[in-house]
Design an enzyme around this catalytic site. Structure first.
Site, PDB file in Angstrom:
ATOM      1  N   ASP A  50       0.842  -1.561  -0.336  1.00  0.00           N
ATOM      2  CA  ASP A  50       0.243  -0.250   0.053  1.00  0.00           C
ATOM      3  C   ASP A  50       0.897   1.602  -0.213  1.00  0.00           C
ATOM      4  OD1 ASP A  50      -2.511  -1.279   0.554  1.00  0.00           O
ATOM      5  OD2 ASP A  50      -1.367  -1.804   2.723  1.00  0.00           O
TER       6      ASP A  50
ATOM      7  N   THR B 193       3.125 -12.615   3.212  1.00  0.00           N
ATOM      8  CA  THR B 193       2.307 -13.337   2.115  1.00  0.00           C
ATOM      9  C   THR B 193       3.144 -14.209   1.724  1.00  0.00           C
ATOM     10  OG1 THR B 193       1.697 -12.766  -0.327  1.00  0.00           O
ATOM     11  CG2 THR B 193       3.470 -11.820  -0.290  1.00  0.00           C
TER      12      THR B 193
ATOM     13  N   GLY C 133       1.804   2.284  -2.926  1.00  0.00           N
ATOM     14  CA  GLY C 133       1.859   3.519  -3.602  1.00  0.00           C
ATOM     15  C   GLY C 133       2.055   3.128  -4.673  1.00  0.00           C
ATOM     16  N   LYS C 134       2.900   1.688  -5.271  1.00  0.00           N
ATOM     17  CA  LYS C 134       3.317   1.477  -6.641  1.00  0.00           C
ATOM     18  C   LYS C 134       2.674   1.289  -7.658  1.00  0.00           C
ATOM     19  CE  LYS C 134       3.427  -2.323  -4.570  1.00  0.00           C
ATOM     20  NZ  LYS C 134       2.875  -2.134  -3.136  1.00  0.00           N
ATOM     21  N   GLY C 135       0.914   1.141  -7.126  1.00  0.00           N
ATOM     22  CA  GLY C 135       0.465   1.363  -8.497  1.00  0.00           C
ATOM     23  C   GLY C 135       0.346   2.990  -8.754  1.00  0.00           C
TER      24      GLY C 135
ATOM     25  N   SER D 126       2.911  10.489  -0.549  1.00  0.00           N
ATOM     26  CA  SER D 126       2.393  10.905   0.439  1.00  0.00           C
ATOM     27  C   SER D 126       2.816  11.773   1.635  1.00  0.00           C
ATOM     28  CB  SER D 126       1.819   9.638   1.232  1.00  0.00           C
ATOM     29  OG  SER D 126       0.657   8.997   0.165  1.00  0.00           O
TER      30      SER D 126
ATOM     31  N   ASP E  96       2.655  15.090   1.758  1.00  0.00           N
ATOM     32  CA  ASP E  96       1.086  16.093   1.839  1.00  0.00           C
ATOM     33  C   ASP E  96       0.003  15.140   2.901  1.00  0.00           C
ATOM     34  OD1 ASP E  96       0.792  13.660  -0.053  1.00  0.00           O
ATOM     35  OD2 ASP E  96      -1.478  14.810   0.836  1.00  0.00           O
TER      36      ASP E  96
ATOM     37  N   HIS F  24      -3.885  -1.981  -6.670  1.00  0.00           N
ATOM     38  CA  HIS F  24      -3.529  -0.674  -6.716  1.00  0.00           C
ATOM     39  C   HIS F  24      -4.660  -0.238  -6.983  1.00  0.00           C
ATOM     40  CE1 HIS F  24      -2.216  -3.734 -10.062  1.00  0.00           C
ATOM     41  NE2 HIS F  24      -2.426  -2.739 -10.560  1.00  0.00           N
TER      42      HIS F  24
END
Length: 430
Positions: free
Chosen positions: A13, A238, A15-17, A330, A332, A41
């Site tokens: 999570d 995983t 922000g790889k996408g 992120s 911000d 994503h």
């Protein structure tokens, strides 16, 4: 020969996408190499959100090839649903290629995943119940069904019967659960196979031919290094290898053909599910970050656990994935905080340590050692260069780069493509 790998450096999570989508504009082939539809994503294009789980982010570029590699475990039902979703949104999928060597997730994998998780009780892993682990178990046990098998009616029927006989004994004898009938699966999943047949090929040929021809290839990882089955917080991980090394196994491309590894991270830390999390926040600051950062799982919808940036985790990720460039997202979300903290080391039984312990018992006793920096109150979502950031935000970004030991190539101040700022082009430096 030009290739870049994008890996998550935390617990997923990160922000790889978004970063893959951003880097895809200069790539010609985009490939996914591990995981399954347990990885979500989100890509924002023209203020519209697209949520994908299996199909690579590069699908939004019709002139580029998008590859689902052999290391991915594919749920045909989920894949067909995702294809339909894209078609309804007007997105073409003619540029998709699926490895004939990828393994298939079937209903008995999902059922076994659920039963195993329930049986663990308080010791549950916190899986997404997507059948990922059981599918990789079958792969390792050499009884898995591959995409190539799914397309052949007779072979699929034969192998499905054999596997169901074994799985049903397990359901009935060990879990006191009802068996799954052959007819509940066969026709439906064979039909899914026929629906995706036009996309299926030997993707290792496509990838190696592209690299040999000097084309730019982008490899997209799922989850993150700290969820890697070997290098992560085992057993709260995983069942595959999100680390950059997973590319060679999961795509059929040799290690000599990998040029750059971009590690993606957030300016804070988050994780979904159970497992150790040394910098986790349980106060109003944590709640603020969760709400402003919209920290809810793309796949599960579960609230994510959040905490301060952990440079111990990041240095571990840098080492085991050979990260050459950092993408910081992120920033911000932290605007408005009077003070921001970075974990620089751990205190383990009164001793300072700079590495991430393998032992869960030791991790439980680790206390983060923080470095505090002054925060910033300005709205930075419109910032388009490092120099335009408030001084305190700029110092925060630079300090992260120093502590991790990797130069920052991009930083983001929001979810949009236009909110990603380039400090150094990873393509240009190859």
């Amino acid at each position: 020969m030009t290739s870049v790998v994008v890996v998550g450096t935390q617990w997923g999570d990160e922000g790889k996408g978004k970063i893959t989508d951003f880097l895809s504009s200069d790539a010609e082939v985009i490939a996914r190499y591990q995981g399954g539809d347990n990885a979500g994503h989100t890509i924002v294009i023209d203020n519209k959100k697209f949520k994908l789980h299996l199909i690579p982010s590069g699908i939004f570029f019709p002139e580029k090839i998008s590859v689902i590699g052999n290391g991915v475990v594919v749920n045909p039902k989920s894949l067909v649903k995702e294809l339909a979703y894209l078609h309804e949104e007007g997105v073409t999928t003619d540029n998709l290629r699926i490895s004939d060597r990828a393994h298939v997730i079937l209903p008995y994998h999902i059922k076994l995943d659920q039963l195993q998780e329930e049986a663990k009780g308080d010791n549950k892993i916190g899986t997404t119940i997507k059948g990922i682990g059981p599918a990789y178990m079958d792969k390792a046990a050499r009884v898995g069904i591959r995409i190539a098998d799914l397309l052949d009616r007779d072979i699929f029927a034969e192998r499905l019967k054999t596997n169901l006989a074994e799985k049903n004994r397990l359901f009935e004898k060990m879990y006191d659960s009802a068996p799954i009938a052959f007819d509940e699966i066969f026709e439906e999943y064979y039909a899914y196979g026929q629906e995706i047949k036009k996309y299926v090929t030997d993707t290792s040929v496509i990838l190696n031919d592209a690299l040999d021809a000097g084309k730019r290839v982008l490899f997209e990882g799922a989850q993150g290094v700290m969820l890697d089955i070997d290098q992560g917080t085992y057993p709260f991980v995983t069942s595959s290898n999100p680390v950059a090394g997973g590319v060679t196994i999961g795509s059929g491309v040799g290690p000599s053909k990998i040029n750059k590894v971009v590690g993606v991270c957030k300016a804070y830390t988050s994780r979904v599910g159970d497992g150790p999390f040394p910098t986790e926040l349980f106060d109003e600051v944590g709640e603020r970050i969760r709400e402003i950062g919209h920290e809810y799982g793309t796949t599960t919808g579960r609230p994510r656990r959040v905490g301060w940036f952990d440079s111990v985790v990041m240095r571990h990720s840098r080492r085991v994935s050979g990260i050459t460039n950092l993408s910081l997202n992120s920033i911000d979300v932290l605007s408005g905080l009077e003070t921001v903290k970075i974990c620089v080391a751990y205190d383990l039984d009164g001793k300072r340590i700079d590495h991430y312990p393998a032992s869960l018992e030791q991790l439980k006793r680790c206390k983060p050692i923080y470095e505090e920096l002054p925060g910033w109150s300005e709205d930075i979502t419109g910032v388009r260069s490092l120099e335009d950031l408030p001084e305190n935000a700029r110092n925060y970004v630079r300090r992260i780069g120093e502590l991790v030991g990797v130069r920052i190539s991009t930083f983001s101040v929001g979810p949009g493509r236009e909110q990603t700022n380039i400090l150094e082009s990873v393509w240009a430096t190859i």
